[in-house]
Design an enzyme around this catalytic site. Structure first.
Site, PDB file in Angstrom:
ATOM      1  N   HIS A 187       0.816  -1.219   0.000  1.00 11.61           N
ATOM      2  CA  HIS A 187       0.000   0.000   0.000  1.00 11.61           C
ATOM      3  C   HIS A 187       0.849   1.269   0.000  1.00 11.61           C
ATOM      4  O   HIS A 187       0.353   2.351  -0.321  1.00 11.61           O
ATOM      5  CB  HIS A 187      -0.990   0.000   1.173  1.00 11.61           C
ATOM      6  CG  HIS A 187      -0.396   0.280   2.522  1.00 11.61           C
ATOM      7  ND1 HIS A 187      -0.109  -0.712   3.434  1.00 11.61           N
ATOM      8  CD2 HIS A 187      -0.036   1.448   3.125  1.00 11.61           C
ATOM      9  CE1 HIS A 187       0.380  -0.169   4.530  1.00 11.61           C
ATOM     10  NE2 HIS A 187       0.439   1.140   4.372  1.00 11.61           N
ATOM     11  N   ASP A 217      -0.023  -7.483   1.245  1.00  9.87           N
ATOM     12  CA  ASP A 217       0.463  -6.122   1.454  1.00  9.87           C
ATOM     13  C   ASP A 217       1.991  -6.063   1.487  1.00  9.87           C
ATOM     14  O   ASP A 217       2.578  -5.404   2.345  1.00  9.87           O
ATOM     15  CB  ASP A 217      -0.112  -5.537   2.743  1.00  9.87           C
ATOM     16  CG  ASP A 217       0.034  -4.012   2.802  1.00  9.87           C
ATOM     17  OD1 ASP A 217       0.196  -3.392   1.734  1.00  9.87           O
ATOM     18  OD2 ASP A 217       0.010  -3.454   3.915  1.00  9.87           O
ATOM     19  N   SER A 288       4.587   2.433   8.171  1.00  7.41           N
ATOM     20  CA  SER A 288       4.245   1.271   7.353  1.00  7.41           C
ATOM     21  C   SER A 288       5.386   0.901   6.417  1.00  7.41           C
ATOM     22  O   SER A 288       5.966   1.756   5.753  1.00  7.41           O
ATOM     23  CB  SER A 288       2.992   1.551   6.520  1.00  7.41           C
ATOM     24  OG  SER A 288       1.869   1.693   7.341  1.00  7.41           O
TER      25      SER A 288
END
Length: 333
Positions: A187, A217, A288
């Protein structure tokens, strides 16, 4: 569907895929003989709604068609349907003719080809071919040569972690071998083939997206150049509840890049068949894709998400490193 329409629709699909640059076999020979062809994906569609209106000379002399199709993309490697979605198409043509339905079908199929999730999956084979061009196995290491790489020696970790700036925000990533291969979340790099990696000393280096997996992901990256500092990867047996872990990332702002937070492994969880490491180490937007590191300097997981809300604290998650190794087909050095 009438026989003429099935033939014409197959021809349209073949031409549209070819024009889009996809490598496909002769459509006239595939159906019913797929076992003879080395193809990974099969596309099929069911017309779920179709409306046609024809107008005579006094009303404009044209035909218009609205069509709705439910598409399925079947992955022969995984033996399962990867996509099931509906698209719509509209066509208009002079006179009382079938051309309007052909135009409507073509527009419906083009709308499928424009869907980002479809592009992500079916383009993956193209992107993964970059690995062959590089002519290298993607190797990872299990040590840095010195086992004692705790928080007192955290600079070794920071040098291998970078920030990723995009049009909509930023994330993190980390290098896993001296040749510049790196890992982040899908992402973070979604719909991009290349971007910039920003390091703690301000240096910016171009990075290519080699392959990606939206389902887990994860994304594999390649930085230009070699001789990079890197992070070793842990063995699953080293990941135990209660062990100390450190997260390195760029929370909230690039001005806070390569920030270090500390916590423990709170649990081993599973979400959508993906093994996750739960931690109470503080995680924030921008972290992230960064590493979750054990005291011995090895990466236990890739930071991916956290729960937020009133009275919620210390619920962060990282994709377990054994999932990362398996999904990205990494080879132990």
């Amino acid at each position: 569907v009438e026989p003429w329409a099935e033939i014409k629709y197959n021809e349209i699909m073949y031409n549209e895929l070819s024009n889009a640059g996809y490598n496909i076999p002769d459509y006239s020979k595939v159906f019913g003989q797929t076992e003879n062809y080395n193809v990974r994906f099969l596309i099929g569609g069911t017309i779920t709604n179709m409306m046609q209106q024809s107008f005579g000379l006094n009303a404009g002399n044209f035909t218009e068609v609205f069509i709705e199709i439910e598409w399925e993309l079947f992955d022969r490697n995984l033996n399962k349907t990867r996509i099931k979605m509906k698209t719509h198409g509209y066509g208009k043509y002079v006179g009382l003719t079938n051309e309007a339905s052909i135009i409507a079908f073509r527009n419906c199929f083009r709308n499928l080809l424009a869907e980002s999730y479809f592009v992500d999956i079916i383009n993956r084979e193209k992107i993964q071919s970059k690995l062959s061009e590089l002519n290298k196995e993607v190797e990872y290491y299990t040590t840095l040569g010195a086992e004692d790489t705790t928080s007192e020696n955290i600079s070794k970790h920071i040098d291998a972690v970078f920030s990723i700036k995009t049009e909509t925000g930023h994330g993190s990533g980390f290098i896993i071998n001296p040749n510049g291969f790196a890992i982040t979340n899908y992402h973070v790099v979604e719909n991009r083939s290349s971007l910039d990696a920003i390091f703690s000393d301000g240096k910016t280096i171009k990075v290519d997206v080699i392959t990606f997996y939206p389902e887990t992901d994860l994304a594999l990256l390649k930085l230009t150049g070699t001789n990079y500092p890197y992070l070793p990867l842990a063995d699953i047996s080293e990941i135990q509840i209660g062990k100390d872990v450190y997260a390195i990332g760029s929370p909230v702002s690039l001005d806070l890049s390569q920030s270090v937070t500390k916590g423990v492994i709170s649990g081993i969880r599973e979400d959508n068949n993906i093994k996750l490491i739960q931690t109470d180490a503080p995680l924030n937007p921008g972290s992230s894709g960064g590493p979750l590191i054990l005291r011995n300097g090895k990466v236990a997981g890739v930071v991916s998400s956290k729960y937020t809300g009133f009275d919620i604290e210390g619920l962060g998650f990282a994709i377990s490193i054994d999932v990362v190794i398996s999904q990205l087909n990494l080879v132990k050095k």
